[in-house]
Each structure stands twice: as structure tokens, then as C-alpha cells.
Scaffold this active site. Sequence first.
Site, PDB file in Angstrom:
ATOM      1  N   LYS A  11       0.821  -1.206   0.000  1.00  0.00           N
ATOM      2  CA  LYS A  11       0.000   0.000   0.000  1.00  0.00           C
ATOM      3  C   LYS A  11       0.862   1.268   0.000  1.00  0.00           C
ATOM      4  CE  LYS A  11      -4.102  -2.080   2.076  1.00  0.00           C
ATOM      5  NZ  LYS A  11      -5.147  -1.936   3.118  1.00  0.00           N
ATOM      6  N   TYR A  51     -12.563  -1.826  -3.984  1.00  0.00           N
ATOM      7  CA  TYR A  51     -13.080  -1.965  -2.615  1.00  0.00           C
ATOM      8  C   TYR A  51     -14.613  -1.827  -2.561  1.00  0.00           C
ATOM      9  CZ  TYR A  51      -8.475  -1.925  -0.311  1.00  0.00           C
ATOM     10  OH  TYR A  51      -7.216  -2.247   0.156  1.00  0.00           O
ATOM     11  N   PHE A  59     -15.641   3.748   6.980  1.00  0.00           N
ATOM     12  CA  PHE A  59     -14.261   4.103   6.673  1.00  0.00           C
ATOM     13  C   PHE A  59     -13.981   4.162   5.165  1.00  0.00           C
ATOM     14  CE2 PHE A  59     -14.425  -0.527   7.418  1.00  0.00           C
ATOM     15  CZ  PHE A  59     -13.880  -1.012   6.222  1.00  0.00           C
ATOM     16  N   ARG A  87      -1.781 -14.119   3.798  1.00  0.00           N
ATOM     17  CA  ARG A  87      -2.473 -13.479   4.932  1.00  0.00           C
ATOM     18  C   ARG A  87      -1.702 -13.722   6.233  1.00  0.00           C
ATOM     19  NH1 ARG A  87      -7.339 -11.323   3.813  1.00  0.00           N
ATOM     20  NH2 ARG A  87      -8.210 -11.570   5.906  1.00  0.00           N
ATOM     21  N   THR A  93      -5.259  -7.448  10.206  1.00  0.00           N
ATOM     22  CA  THR A  93      -5.550  -6.182   9.510  1.00  0.00           C
ATOM     23  C   THR A  93      -5.056  -4.977  10.292  1.00  0.00           C
ATOM     24  OG1 THR A  93      -7.519  -7.208   8.577  1.00  0.00           O
ATOM     25  CG2 THR A  93      -7.423  -4.811   8.493  1.00  0.00           C
ATOM     26  N   ARG A 104       2.692  -6.373   8.368  1.00  0.00           N
ATOM     27  CA  ARG A 104       2.009  -5.264   9.046  1.00  0.00           C
ATOM     28  C   ARG A 104       2.662  -4.942  10.381  1.00  0.00           C
ATOM     29  NH1 ARG A 104      -3.742  -7.719   7.058  1.00  0.00           N
ATOM     30  NH2 ARG A 104      -4.086  -6.339   5.282  1.00  0.00           N
ATOM     31  N   ASN A 114      -1.961   0.077   6.841  1.00  0.00           N
ATOM     32  CA  ASN A 114      -1.542  -1.267   7.255  1.00  0.00           C
ATOM     33  C   ASN A 114      -0.630  -1.962   6.242  1.00  0.00           C
ATOM     34  OD1 ASN A 114      -3.469  -1.850   5.358  1.00  0.00           O
ATOM     35  ND2 ASN A 114      -4.667  -3.227   6.641  1.00  0.00           N
ATOM     36  N   HIS A 117      -2.255  -5.508   1.450  1.00  0.00           N
ATOM     37  CA  HIS A 117      -3.567  -6.122   1.259  1.00  0.00           C
ATOM     38  C   HIS A 117      -3.375  -7.528   0.692  1.00  0.00           C
ATOM     39  CE1 HIS A 117      -7.659  -6.871  -0.177  1.00  0.00           C
ATOM     40  NE2 HIS A 117      -7.071  -7.344  -1.268  1.00  0.00           N
ATOM     41  N   GLU A 128      -9.895 -10.124  -7.836  1.00  0.00           N
ATOM     42  CA  GLU A 128      -8.880  -9.074  -7.629  1.00  0.00           C
ATOM     43  C   GLU A 128      -7.719  -9.191  -8.626  1.00  0.00           C
ATOM     44  OE1 GLU A 128      -7.973  -9.329  -3.433  1.00  0.00           O
ATOM     45  OE2 GLU A 128      -9.867  -8.363  -2.893  1.00  0.00           O
TER      46      GLU A 128
HETATM   47  P1  CMP Z   1      -7.575  -4.460   3.344  1.00  0.00           P
HETATM   48  O1  CMP Z   1      -7.108  -5.837   3.604  1.00  0.00           O
HETATM   49  O2  CMP Z   1      -6.972  -3.725   2.203  1.00  0.00           O
HETATM   50  O3  CMP Z   1      -9.163  -4.479   3.129  1.00  0.00           O
HETATM   51  C1  CMP Z   1      -9.994  -3.384   3.430  1.00  0.00           C
HETATM   52  C2  CMP Z   1      -9.271  -2.315   4.157  1.00  0.00           C
HETATM   53  O4  CMP Z   1     -10.072  -1.418   4.856  1.00  0.00           O
HETATM   54  C3  CMP Z   1      -8.398  -2.947   5.247  1.00  0.00           C
HETATM   55  O5  CMP Z   1      -7.319  -3.604   4.645  1.00  0.00           O
HETATM   56  C4  CMP Z   1      -8.062  -1.773   6.099  1.00  0.00           C
HETATM   57  O6  CMP Z   1      -6.932  -1.077   5.628  1.00  0.00           O
HETATM   58  C5  CMP Z   1      -9.292  -0.919   5.916  1.00  0.00           C
HETATM   59  N1  CMP Z   1     -10.105  -0.955   7.130  1.00  0.00           N
HETATM   60  C6  CMP Z   1     -10.744  -2.001   7.640  1.00  0.00           C
HETATM   61  N2  CMP Z   1     -11.391  -1.635   8.765  1.00  0.00           N
HETATM   62  C7  CMP Z   1     -11.141  -0.326   8.929  1.00  0.00           C
HETATM   63  C8  CMP Z   1     -11.529   0.609   9.908  1.00  0.00           C
HETATM   64  N3  CMP Z   1     -12.324   0.259  10.930  1.00  0.00           N
HETATM   65  N4  CMP Z   1     -11.084   1.860   9.781  1.00  0.00           N
HETATM   66  C9  CMP Z   1     -10.288   2.202   8.734  1.00  0.00           C
HETATM   67  N5  CMP Z   1      -9.897   1.344   7.762  1.00  0.00           N
HETATM   68  C10 CMP Z   1     -10.319   0.100   7.883  1.00  0.00           C
END
Ligand code: CMP
Length: 139
Positions: A11, A51, A59, A87, A93, A104, A114, A117, A128
Site C-alpha cells: 500500500k 473496494y 471508513f 495473509r 488487519t 504489518r 496497514n 492487502h 482481484e
Molecule cells: P484491506 O485488507 O486492504 O481491506 C480493506 C481495508 O479497509 C483494510 O485492509 C483496512 O486497511 C481498511 N479498514 C478495515 N477496517 C477499517 C476501519 N475500521 N477503519 C479504517 N480502515 C479500515
Amino acid sequence: MHTEQTFAIIKPDAVAAGNSGKIITMIEDSGFTIAALKKVHLTRDQAAGFYAVHSERPFFNDLLNFMTSGPAVLMILEKEGAIRAWRDLMGPTNSNEAPKGTVRGEFGTNIEKNASHGSDAPETAAFETAYFFSCFERV
Ligand code: CMP
């Protein structure tokens, strides 16, 4: 267990911090083959389409702002059980909960920034990888 492909993003936070090379080294040291790779500064529409499952989440707007804040590295990773393995290598996450030694845990900041992905299931991996790579761009 069989050879499988998954979709991965380094990211914008990790790319801007100069950590993409270290993350790619972690990926290769963990036995993945990189089947496709490109560096892209996502448009808002590209990020929103990717997304789309999160479009109703509170968010979502912040997520789009972050994902379009700078270039990201997009990859297709291949390995036996690649979806689970990537993962596991990323960690949870929320970077604050990610152990040292995970992507991460080493390079993320919080739940939004983070560092990476990864697809969460075979169906999402298929969507994807095809969303960002044509058949001519993957080996
Ligand atoms: P990712 O695995 O890219 O999939 C969706 C993304 O949304 C996740 O990683 C986080 O970066 C983001 N995300 C998930 N939950 C939240 C949250 N509560 N607040 C902000 N970002 C979030």
C-alpha cells in the site's frame, strides 16, 4: 494443498516509506513466486471499484483517500496455499495487533495504514487478480 494464486498490494504508506523492496524480499524468502507485478498510482474510481464490497462502511472514504495518496505495488503471488500463506505473512488487519516478523507488524501503523492487502478467499483472489492484471501481464 495445491498451487494457488493470490492478489497482493504493497500500500501507499509502505511504498512512500521505501519499504517495498523489503516486503518483496519477505515474500520471496517465504517461497512465493511473483507471477505479476506493477507499480500504479490508483485513481479514485479504480480504488472504489476494487473496494466496492466496503462501499457502505464508515471508513470507505478514508480508505479511498489513503489508497490514492501515492503509488502502490500490485502483485500476483503464487505458492501452495498462497491465499492463507500471504495473509499469515501480512499479519492481522490492524497493524497495532500484528506481531513482529509480519509485514504489518514491521511496516504498518494502524488499521488504515496497514502496509499491505491480500485476498481473503479463492473467489476474491480471482476477482482481484483479474481486476488489475490482463492475461498478457501474468506468467
Ligand atoms: P484491506 O485488507 O486492504 O481491506 C480493506 C481495508 O479497509 C483494510 O485492509 C483496512 O486497511 C481498511 N479498514 C478495515 N477496517 C477499517 C476501519 N475500521 N477503519 C479504517 N480502515 C479500515
